[in-house]
Design a protein around this motif. Structure first.
Motif, PDB file in Angstrom:
ATOM      1  N   TRP A  30      87.583  11.673  32.955  1.00 37.89           N
ATOM      2  CA  TRP A  30      86.244  12.290  32.930  1.00 37.89           C
ATOM      3  C   TRP A  30      86.437  13.705  33.434  1.00 37.89           C
ATOM      4  CZ3 TRP A  30      81.599  10.215  31.396  1.00 37.89           C
ATOM      5  CH2 TRP A  30      80.414  10.777  31.866  1.00 37.89           C
ATOM      6  N   GLU A  35      81.217  16.079  33.641  1.00 36.50           N
ATOM      7  CA  GLU A  35      80.351  16.076  34.826  1.00 36.50           C
ATOM      8  C   GLU A  35      79.133  16.960  34.600  1.00 36.50           C
ATOM      9  OE1 GLU A  35      82.056  16.864  38.658  1.00 36.50           O
ATOM     10  OE2 GLU A  35      83.820  15.617  38.262  1.00 36.50           O
ATOM     11  N   THR A  41      79.544  12.442  38.606  1.00 39.56           N
ATOM     12  CA  THR A  41      80.804  12.986  39.095  1.00 39.56           C
ATOM     13  C   THR A  41      81.949  12.137  38.550  1.00 39.56           C
ATOM     14  OG1 THR A  41      80.852  11.593  41.058  1.00 39.56           O
ATOM     15  CG2 THR A  41      79.708  13.729  41.254  1.00 39.56           C
ATOM     16  N   GLN A  42      83.144  12.676  38.672  1.00 33.76           N
ATOM     17  CA  GLN A  42      84.316  11.931  38.216  1.00 33.76           C
ATOM     18  C   GLN A  42      84.423  10.588  38.948  1.00 33.76           C
ATOM     19  OE1 GLN A  42      88.332  13.359  39.272  1.00 33.76           O
ATOM     20  NE2 GLN A  42      88.747  13.332  37.060  1.00 33.76           N
ATOM     21  N   LYS A  89      72.702  11.248  33.624  1.00 31.59           N
ATOM     22  CA  LYS A  89      72.494  10.478  34.859  1.00 31.59           C
ATOM     23  C   LYS A  89      71.017  10.286  35.180  1.00 31.59           C
ATOM     24  CE  LYS A  89      73.922  10.352  39.690  1.00 31.59           C
ATOM     25  NZ  LYS A  89      74.799  10.989  40.707  1.00 31.59           N
TER      26      LYS A  89
END
Length: 143
Positions: A30, A35, A41-42, A89
């Motif tokens: 990723w 991101e 986030t990773q 997200k």
């Protein structure tokens, strides 16, 4: 003599999202652009299912194709740009365009899939607005 390419640096520097998933569809790479695009986030993304970014209504179709690709070692999307919805997200809808490539072990076993993804949400919205305006103009001209 050409210098060896630092592939980790390349993947981290590239502006497009690069996501690698294993044979089971779990995220193994990723990059920073992923991101920025998707908001995870990773550490939040690694090890998670690709369902993280696939809209719920499209998951069945996605996994049917993914499993078929893993079973046959072939994909229809190797050279074609695929345009599909995705989610970030926050649950916001995105329009993404991507290409995929199959990854193999040294023994030539299929181990995963890499996707290189571009966010085309604004372009998609602009085209939709233009098509709507064109339809309105054509309707008023024909009235």
């Amino acid at each position: 003599m050409q210098e060896a390419i630092d592939f980790e640096q390349l993947v981290n520097a590239i502006g497009d999202a690069v996501i690698i998933s294993d044979a089971g569809g779990n995220i193994t790479l990723w990059n920073p652009a992923a991101e920025r695009m998707f908001g995870f986030t990773q550490s939040e993304a690694l090890g998670q299912s690709l369902d993280l970014i696939i809209p719920e209504r499209l998951r069945g179709r996605h996994w049917d194709g993914y499993q078929k690709t893993m079973a046959t070692g072939q994909t229809r999307y190797g050279n074609d740009v695929l345009r599909v919805p995705a989610v970030d997200k926050s649950g916001n809808a995105l329009s993404i365009a991507f290409t995929v490539a199959l990854l193999h072990s040294p023994q030539n076993e299929l181990t995963g899939i890499v996707a290189v993804i571009r966010d085309e949400t604004s372009r998609f919205q602009e085209e939709r607005a233009l098509r709507k305006r064109l339809a309105e103009l054509e309707a008023s001209a024909g009235a």
